[in-house]
Design a protein around this motif. Structure first.
Motif, PDB file in Angstrom:
ATOM      1  N   LEU A  84       0.816  -1.208   0.000  1.00 33.99           N
ATOM      2  CA  LEU A  84       0.000   0.000   0.000  1.00 33.99           C
ATOM      3  C   LEU A  84       0.855   1.265   0.000  1.00 33.99           C
ATOM      4  O   LEU A  84       0.331   2.374  -0.110  1.00 33.99           O
ATOM      5  N   ALA A  85       2.157   1.109   0.084  1.00 34.42           N
ATOM      6  CA  ALA A  85       3.068   2.262  -0.036  1.00 34.42           C
ATOM      7  C   ALA A  85       3.285   2.671  -1.483  1.00 34.42           C
ATOM      8  O   ALA A  85       3.859   3.741  -1.742  1.00 34.42           O
ATOM      9  N   ALA A  86       2.827   1.871  -2.437  1.00 32.85           N
ATOM     10  CA  ALA A  86       3.190   2.093  -3.843  1.00 32.85           C
ATOM     11  C   ALA A  86       2.748   3.449  -4.366  1.00 32.85           C
ATOM     12  O   ALA A  86       3.499   4.130  -5.079  1.00 32.85           O
ATOM     13  N   GLY A  87       1.532   3.877  -4.063  1.00 32.79           N
ATOM     14  CA  GLY A  87       1.036   5.134  -4.594  1.00 32.79           C
ATOM     15  C   GLY A  87       1.834   6.322  -4.113  1.00 32.79           C
ATOM     16  O   GLY A  87       2.185   7.221  -4.895  1.00 32.79           O
ATOM     17  N   ALA A  88       2.136   6.364  -2.819  1.00 34.29           N
ATOM     18  CA  ALA A  88       2.903   7.479  -2.268  1.00 34.29           C
ATOM     19  C   ALA A  88       4.336   7.474  -2.795  1.00 34.29           C
ATOM     20  O   ALA A  88       4.896   8.540  -3.120  1.00 34.29           O
ATOM     21  N   LEU A  89       4.953   6.297  -2.894  1.00 35.97           N
ATOM     22  CA  LEU A  89       6.318   6.228  -3.435  1.00 35.97           C
ATOM     23  C   LEU A  89       6.371   6.765  -4.856  1.00 35.97           C
ATOM     24  O   LEU A  89       7.304   7.480  -5.235  1.00 35.97           O
ATOM     25  N   ALA A  90       5.372   6.437  -5.657  1.00 37.49           N
ATOM     26  CA  ALA A  90       5.337   6.913  -7.047  1.00 37.49           C
ATOM     27  C   ALA A  90       5.229   8.429  -7.116  1.00 37.49           C
ATOM     28  O   ALA A  90       5.618   9.032  -8.125  1.00 37.49           O
ATOM     29  N   ARG A  91       4.734   9.044  -6.058  1.00 35.89           N
ATOM     30  CA  ARG A  91       4.635  10.505  -6.011  1.00 35.89           C
ATOM     31  C   ARG A  91       5.808  11.139  -5.285  1.00 35.89           C
ATOM     32  O   ARG A  91       5.796  12.340  -4.998  1.00 35.89           O
ATOM     33  N   GLY A  92       6.811  10.344  -4.962  1.00 39.41           N
ATOM     34  CA  GLY A  92       8.024  10.885  -4.375  1.00 39.41           C
ATOM     35  C   GLY A  92       8.016  10.989  -2.864  1.00 39.41           C
ATOM     36  O   GLY A  92       8.910  11.607  -2.282  1.00 39.41           O
ATOM     37  N   TRP A  93       7.012  10.383  -2.219  1.00 38.72           N
ATOM     38  CA  TRP A  93       6.938  10.402  -0.763  1.00 38.72           C
ATOM     39  C   TRP A  93       7.554   9.138  -0.176  1.00 38.72           C
ATOM     40  O   TRP A  93       7.493   8.064  -0.783  1.00 38.72           O
ATOM     41  N   ALA A  94       8.135   9.258   1.005  1.00 37.26           N
ATOM     42  CA  ALA A  94       8.506   8.085   1.791  1.00 37.26           C
ATOM     43  C   ALA A  94       7.282   7.594   2.557  1.00 37.26           C
ATOM     44  O   ALA A  94       6.337   8.354   2.797  1.00 37.26           O
ATOM     45  N   VAL A  95       7.299   6.322   2.945  1.00 35.32           N
ATOM     46  CA  VAL A  95       6.179   5.733   3.679  1.00 35.32           C
ATOM     47  C   VAL A  95       6.723   4.944   4.869  1.00 35.32           C
ATOM     48  O   VAL A  95       7.611   4.109   4.715  1.00 35.32           O
ATOM     49  N   ALA A  96       6.169   5.221   6.040  1.00 35.33           N
ATOM     50  CA  ALA A  96       6.506   4.471   7.245  1.00 35.33           C
ATOM     51  C   ALA A  96       5.281   3.680   7.694  1.00 35.33           C
ATOM     52  O   ALA A  96       4.159   4.193   7.657  1.00 35.33           O
ATOM     53  N   MET A  97       5.515   2.430   8.106  1.00 28.64           N
ATOM     54  CA  MET A  97       4.434   1.571   8.588  1.00 28.64           C
ATOM     55  C   MET A  97       4.837   0.988   9.930  1.00 28.64           C
ATOM     56  O   MET A  97       5.697   0.104  10.004  1.00 28.64           O
ATOM     57  N   PRO A  98       4.230   1.486  11.026  1.00 28.00           N
ATOM     58  CA  PRO A  98       4.625   1.012  12.360  1.00 28.00           C
ATOM     59  C   PRO A  98       3.891  -0.252  12.784  1.00 28.00           C
ATOM     60  O   PRO A  98       2.726  -0.466  12.451  1.00 28.00           O
ATOM     61  N   ALA A  99       4.568  -1.064  13.548  1.00 20.10           N
ATOM     62  CA  ALA A  99       3.933  -2.155  14.274  1.00 20.10           C
ATOM     63  C   ALA A  99       3.451  -1.619  15.619  1.00 20.10           C
ATOM     64  O   ALA A  99       3.878  -0.556  16.071  1.00 20.10           O
ATOM     65  N   TYR A 100       2.552  -2.362  16.251  1.00 13.74           N
ATOM     66  CA  TYR A 100       2.130  -2.044  17.610  1.00 13.74           C
ATOM     67  C   TYR A 100       1.693  -3.342  18.277  1.00 13.74           C
ATOM     68  O   TYR A 100       1.367  -4.321  17.603  1.00 13.74           O
ATOM     69  N   THR A 101       1.711  -3.370  19.578  1.00 13.42           N
ATOM     70  CA  THR A 101       1.388  -4.582  20.324  1.00 13.42           C
ATOM     71  C   THR A 101      -0.102  -4.881  20.227  1.00 13.42           C
ATOM     72  O   THR A 101      -0.934  -4.014  20.513  1.00 13.42           O
ATOM     73  N   LEU A 102      -0.435  -6.083  19.799  1.00 15.74           N
ATOM     74  CA  LEU A 102      -1.833  -6.453  19.594  1.00 15.74           C
ATOM     75  C   LEU A 102      -2.469  -6.972  20.879  1.00 15.74           C
ATOM     76  O   LEU A 102      -1.791  -7.404  21.807  1.00 15.74           O
ATOM     77  N   ALA A 103      -3.795  -6.923  20.915  1.00 12.29           N
ATOM     78  CA  ALA A 103      -4.543  -7.547  22.000  1.00 12.29           C
ATOM     79  C   ALA A 103      -4.481  -9.075  21.835  1.00 12.29           C
ATOM     80  O   ALA A 103      -4.357  -9.566  20.715  1.00 12.29           O
ATOM     81  N   PRO A 104      -4.503  -9.829  22.919  1.00  8.88           N
ATOM     82  CA  PRO A 104      -4.744  -9.393  24.298  1.00  8.88           C
ATOM     83  C   PRO A 104      -3.502  -8.958  25.055  1.00  8.88           C
ATOM     84  O   PRO A 104      -3.593  -8.613  26.236  1.00  8.88           O
TER      85      PRO A 104
END
Length: 262
Positions: A84-104
């Protein structure tokens, strides 16, 4: 439980169970094709999930887009959605995708705190404006970053150009009456405290809510509720359901990308 079907998605989408493995397959291929421009597992905090992936365009990045993954705070990770980073990369933007601790293992309030802690680290990796988006539960967490009660440093808050929650959960109180609350452990106090629609929007933060026109009625209601609470635009994209509404992020000229990047 009273609202189990109300908030179910896969069972009401033709081929719904086929989407997650397809996402994961596309994400793997995307990272492989990106090579050294995919910087994986960068640390933002001490938790096991305290990391993010950073994807870089071919030239110096113009700015940074942050995408927070969904999965009802229970499932998936950022590497299921790298493509899902593809569109922003094509426009010259960097993309960050963070992890986070899931429930439970974590409560939703702790996930909010993790994304807030990740933001300055991710923003520190790329110069320029920052835009945030996220899908479903990730849309909730992205919206929480626009909530006035979430403490962000002035330098980080001032860099946020806009936040676009996609199909967000904005009022968590109904989720208390779902089977998944056995793992989420929401009580009335936390459900209120973690509901973006029940908090004022941070002054100066631009928000645009996005949702699919073919989504479950509850998600349309949640999107409108946030739009009404924050007096911000709500786009209902025709012929999109809860799983394919995010596909616009892959295409640089898609209207979702225009709403997000400007």
């Amino acid at each position: 439980m009273r609202y189990d079907d109300t908030y179910a998605n896969a069972k009401f989408i033709p081929g719904g169970t086929d989407y997650p493995p397809r996402w994961a397959e596309r994400a793997v291929a995307f990272r492989a094709a990106l090579g050294a421009r995919a910087r994986l597992g960068l640390c933002y905090g001490p938790a096991e999930a305290g990391w993010f992936d950073l994807f870089l365009p071919e030239a110096e990045p113009l700015a940074l887009m942050v995408f927070v993954h969904g999965g009802y705070w229970l499932a998936f990770g950022p590497r299921d959605f790298s493509h899902l980073a593809a569109g922003a990369l094509a426009r010259g933007w960097a993309v960050a995708m963070p992890a986070y601790t899931l429930a439970p293992r974590a409560r939703i309030s702790e996930m909010t705190a993790e994304i807030a802690a990740a933001l300055p680290v991710m923003a520190g990796a790329v110069a320029g404006p920052v835009v945030l988006t996220g899908h479903s539960a990730g849309g909730h967490l992205a919206a929480r970053m626009a909530s006035a009660d979430v403490a962000l440093s002035a330098p980080v808050a001032e860099r946020i150009a806009r936040i676009v929650p996609i199909s967000p959960l904005a009022d968590l109180r109904p989720l208390i009456e779902t089977g998944m609350n056995a793992d989420l452990r929401l009580d009335a106090a936390e459900a209120r405290a973690e509901s973006p629609a029940l908090h004022p929007r941070r002054s100066g933060t631009s928000v645009h809510v996005w949702v699919g026109g073919d989504e479950r009625p509850a998600f349309l209601d949640q999107a409108r509720r946030l739009g009404n609470a924050w007096a911000c635009p709500v786009t209902i994209e025709p012929k999109r359901h809860h799983f394919d509404v995010i596909e616009g992020l892959e295409t640089p000229g898609n209207p979702l990308m225009a709403a997000l990047l400007g």
